[in-house]
Design a protein around this motif. Structure first.
Motif, short mmCIF file in Angstrom:
data_model
loop_
_atom_site.label_atom_id
_atom_site.label_comp_id
_atom_site.label_asym_id
_atom_site.label_seq_id
_atom_site.Cartn_x
_atom_site.Cartn_y
_atom_site.Cartn_z
N ASN A 124 8.19 -7.70 -1.02
CA ASN A 124 9.03 -7.65 -2.53
C ASN A 124 8.41 -6.37 -2.99
N ARG A 125 7.24 -6.19 -3.08
CA ARG A 125 7.01 -5.26 -4.18
C ARG A 125 7.03 -4.20 -3.62
N GLU A 126 6.70 -3.51 -2.36
CA GLU A 126 6.76 -2.66 -1.19
C GLU A 126 8.69 -2.62 -1.26
N HIS A 127 9.45 -3.31 -1.37
CA HIS A 127 10.73 -2.61 -1.10
C HIS A 127 11.21 -2.37 -3.33
N VAL B 88 5.58 3.71 1.95
CA VAL B 88 4.86 2.44 1.23
C VAL B 88 5.17 1.44 1.93
N GLY B 89 4.24 0.73 2.45
CA GLY B 89 4.33 -0.99 3.54
C GLY B 89 3.63 -1.70 2.58
N SER B 90 3.44 -2.90 3.82
CA SER B 90 2.90 -4.12 3.46
C SER B 90 2.50 -4.22 3.88
N THR B 91 1.35 -5.66 4.48
CA THR B 91 0.69 -5.52 5.34
C THR B 91 -0.36 -7.14 5.15
N LEU C 182 -5.09 6.56 2.71
CA LEU C 182 -4.70 5.62 1.48
C LEU C 182 -4.49 6.18 0.12
N VAL C 183 -4.10 6.31 -0.67
CA VAL C 183 -3.80 6.27 -2.05
C VAL C 183 -3.67 5.16 -3.08
N TYR C 184 -3.14 4.26 -2.46
CA TYR C 184 -3.54 3.12 -3.51
C TYR C 184 -2.96 2.09 -2.98
N TYR C 185 -3.17 0.94 -3.45
CA TYR C 185 -3.19 -0.80 -2.78
C TYR C 185 -2.82 -1.76 -3.76
N GLU C 186 -2.12 -3.25 -3.75
CA GLU C 186 -2.31 -4.08 -4.58
C GLU C 186 -2.51 -5.31 -3.81
N LYS C 187 -2.82 -6.28 -4.14
CA LYS C 187 -3.31 -7.46 -3.60
C LYS C 187 -2.52 -8.21 -3.79
N PHE C 188 -2.09 -9.34 -2.96
CA PHE C 188 -0.83 -10.64 -3.08
C PHE C 188 -1.17 -11.70 -2.11
N GLN C 189 -1.47 -12.69 -3.18
CA GLN C 189 -1.70 -13.90 -2.56
C GLN C 189 -0.83 -14.93 -0.87
N ARG C 190 0.45 -13.88 -1.28
CA ARG C 190 1.95 -13.91 0.27
C ARG C 190 2.27 -13.22 0.40
N ILE C 191 2.50 -12.92 1.12
CA ILE C 191 3.14 -11.21 2.32
C ILE C 191 4.28 -10.95 1.86
N TYR D 7 0.52 -1.71 0.09
CA TYR D 7 0.19 0.11 -0.13
C TYR D 7 0.87 1.55 0.38
N ILE D 8 0.33 2.08 -0.46
CA ILE D 8 0.80 3.76 -0.20
C ILE D 8 -0.12 4.57 -0.37
#
Length: 92
Positions: free
Chosen positions: A60-63, A16-19, A46-55, A5-6
């Protein structure tokens, strides 16, 4: 589900983070418990987020996105993926 998320902070900077729990993480950020950076720049939005199956995928996308400049992040936020290749090129 996991998320990258951003957030836009009150000073205009992006965080930018992940959760694994986006709703909970947003509440933590708003309460000043999310990170030192966001705590200093409340409120956040919150201005943006992407969904993933695994943390690990979200992490990795966050970084990857953390390394991007502001213009690339804004192209992502504004759903303008066609601008990303141009913004990735070194300036001459």
């Amino acid at each position: 589900m996991c998320y990258m998320y951003i957030l836009e902070c009150s000073n205009g900077q992006y965080y930018v983070g992940s959760t694994q729990d986006l709703d909970l993480r947003l509440k933590q950020h708003q309460a000043g418990e999310g990170s030192i950076f966001t705590k200093k720049h409340l409120p956040v939005k919150l201005v943006y987020y992407e969904k993933f199956q695994r943390i690990d995928e979200a992490f990795n996308r966050e970084h990857q996105v953390k390394r991007w400049n502001r213009l690339k992040k804004e192209a992502l936020i504004n759903n303008q993926p066609e601008l990303l290749p141009e913004l990735s090129r070194p300036k001459k």
